[in-house]
Design an enzyme around this catalytic site. Structure first.
Site, mmCIF file in Angstrom:
data_model
loop_
_atom_site.group_PDB
_atom_site.id
_atom_site.type_symbol
_atom_site.label_atom_id
_atom_site.label_comp_id
_atom_site.label_asym_id
_atom_site.label_seq_id
_atom_site.Cartn_x
_atom_site.Cartn_y
_atom_site.Cartn_z
ATOM 1 N N GLY A 148 -16.619 -42.159 -41.301
ATOM 2 C CA GLY A 148 -15.343 -42.637 -40.757
ATOM 3 C C GLY A 148 -14.864 -43.915 -41.406
ATOM 4 O O GLY A 148 -14.744 -43.988 -42.622
ATOM 5 N N GLY A 179 -16.521 -42.650 -45.918
ATOM 6 C CA GLY A 179 -16.824 -41.237 -46.136
ATOM 7 C C GLY A 179 -17.019 -40.520 -44.810
ATOM 8 O O GLY A 179 -16.218 -40.695 -43.879
ATOM 9 N N SER A 223 -13.120 -47.559 -45.771
ATOM 10 C CA SER A 223 -13.435 -46.153 -45.503
ATOM 11 C C SER A 223 -14.897 -45.891 -45.848
ATOM 12 O O SER A 223 -15.426 -46.402 -46.832
ATOM 13 C CB SER A 223 -12.490 -45.234 -46.285
ATOM 14 O OG SER A 223 -12.746 -45.340 -47.652
ATOM 15 N N GLY A 276 -9.973 -40.415 -50.192
ATOM 16 C CA GLY A 276 -9.477 -41.788 -50.074
ATOM 17 C C GLY A 276 -7.957 -41.821 -50.291
ATOM 18 O O GLY A 276 -7.228 -42.499 -49.563
ATOM 19 N N ASP A 277 -7.485 -41.061 -51.280
ATOM 20 C CA ASP A 277 -6.038 -40.995 -51.547
ATOM 21 C C ASP A 277 -5.319 -40.374 -50.343
ATOM 22 O O ASP A 277 -4.224 -40.792 -49.968
ATOM 23 C CB ASP A 277 -5.762 -40.142 -52.798
ATOM 24 C CG ASP A 277 -6.523 -40.649 -54.005
ATOM 25 O OD1 ASP A 277 -6.783 -41.869 -54.066
ATOM 26 O OD2 ASP A 277 -6.874 -39.827 -54.874
#
Ligand code: ATP
Length: 308
Positions: free
Chosen positions: A224, A221, A219, A250-251
């Protein structure tokens, strides 16, 4: 799964003054830890989710109560030592954090939790393992959980960093998905990467430590993600949005992926949904929450390109 949950306390202050008293009437206290963010977001998406891990003392009871109030199913193992607090002081555009290491889990409690996990995993199609392990758990604990999940054909999505991630990657049974961000990927491979050179990131995912992991989602941020599924690579581009609080995105990406898997979505839609969920979290003030309507709106605007 949240193996070291916390009560996340946030104190917004105009100015943080040192060596004197700071007063505030704006405190918020929420059930925290990366796994609980994942749980809440799957619940927001309408998924059938159950929270587990270890909880201790009055702090543990507070977390259990918050989940009850939110209507989220839970089956935690009780531990003797007190669940921790994580304090964030928001001041002058800065975030100063005080993070407790948290309780130490005994061998007996570890065995009790493993027994519970063996029961629970029989009812699960997807298991998410997020964040750090409380002290007392063996360093190969996530590896043990992955092996148990595998015997019941539950897919494991792993979102951790540092030693716990390295340990798992050395193990013989692999998770179904890992989701390193760029910094975590750099930590794993001991190399620096730049968003300007995506082909170097793609190349890095062919490293032997990643062999046999079905999905790797890097990932990036607001840029994308770049993903590898078996032998195929994908670049996921997302639109620019107005961001309120990206902590927990992220979670939320893990939550979106778990939900997409459980719903049996196609590969490209799985990627779109996990990105859209991360984006929707970044637009909420509260960490680990999404508005499903926003997820749907973002989903339609995300482009997934297969890359050679
Ligand atoms: P955290 O540790 O805060 O949970 P992370 O570093 O693990 O985050 P990120 O790569 O920052 O994960 O974010 C995950 C996903 O959330 C991104 O791939 C993207 O879809 C979305 N996202 C995060 N930040 C932004 C942002 N500023 N604008 C748009 N989308 C974002």
């Amino acid at each position: 799964m949240t193996m070291n949950p916390s009560i996340d306390i946030s104190y917004p202050l105009d100015t943080l003054r040192l060596d004197t008293v700071n007063r505030t009437d704006q405190v918020t206290k929420t059930a925290g830890g990366k796994g609980l963010n994942v749980t809440r977001v799957i619940h927001d998406l309408g998924g059938d989710v159950l929270a587990t891990g270890v909880l201790g003392g009055f702090h543990g009871a507070f977390i259990a109560d918050q989940l009850r109030q939110a209507g989220i199913k839970q089956e935690f193992t009780a531990i003797k030592e007190e669940t921790r607090d994580s304090i964030a002081i928001l001041h002058e555009g800065n975030q100063t954090e005080i993070l407790e290491a948290g309780p130490t889990v005994s061998e007996e409690e570890t065995a009790l939790f493993l027994k519970k996990f063996q029961e629970l995993v029989q009812r699960a199609t997807v298991v998410t393992l997020s964040g750090s392990l409380a002290k007392g758990f063996p360093s190969n604990f996530y590896q043990q959980l992955i092996e148990i999940a595998k015997t019941q054909n539950a897919k494991v999505l792993l979102d951790t960093s540092g030693e716990s991630l390295k340990q798992v990657l050395k193990g013989k049974t692999k998770p179904y998905l890992i989701k390193p961000n760029l910094e975590e990927l750099e930590g794993l491979l001991g190399k620096e990467f730049s968003l300007k050179d995506l082909s170097a990131i793609k190349e890095a995912l062919l490293a032997p430590i990643f062999t046999e992991i079905e999905w790797i989602v890097v990932s990036l941020g607001k840029a994308g993600a770049l993903a590898k599924h078996r032998e195929s690579f994908y670049r996921i581009e997302i639109p620019t949005i107005e961001v309120v609080n990206p902590v927990g995105s992220g979670d939320s990406t893990i939550a979106g992926f778990a939900y997409a898997l459980a719903e049996g979505l196609e590969t490209e839609d799985q990627l779109k949904l996990c990105m859209a969920t991360g984006m929707a979290n970044a637009q909420e003030r509260r960490t680990g929450h999404v508005d499903p309507a926003k997820v749907q709106t973002h989903f339609k605007k995300i482009a997934v390109k297969k890359i050679e």
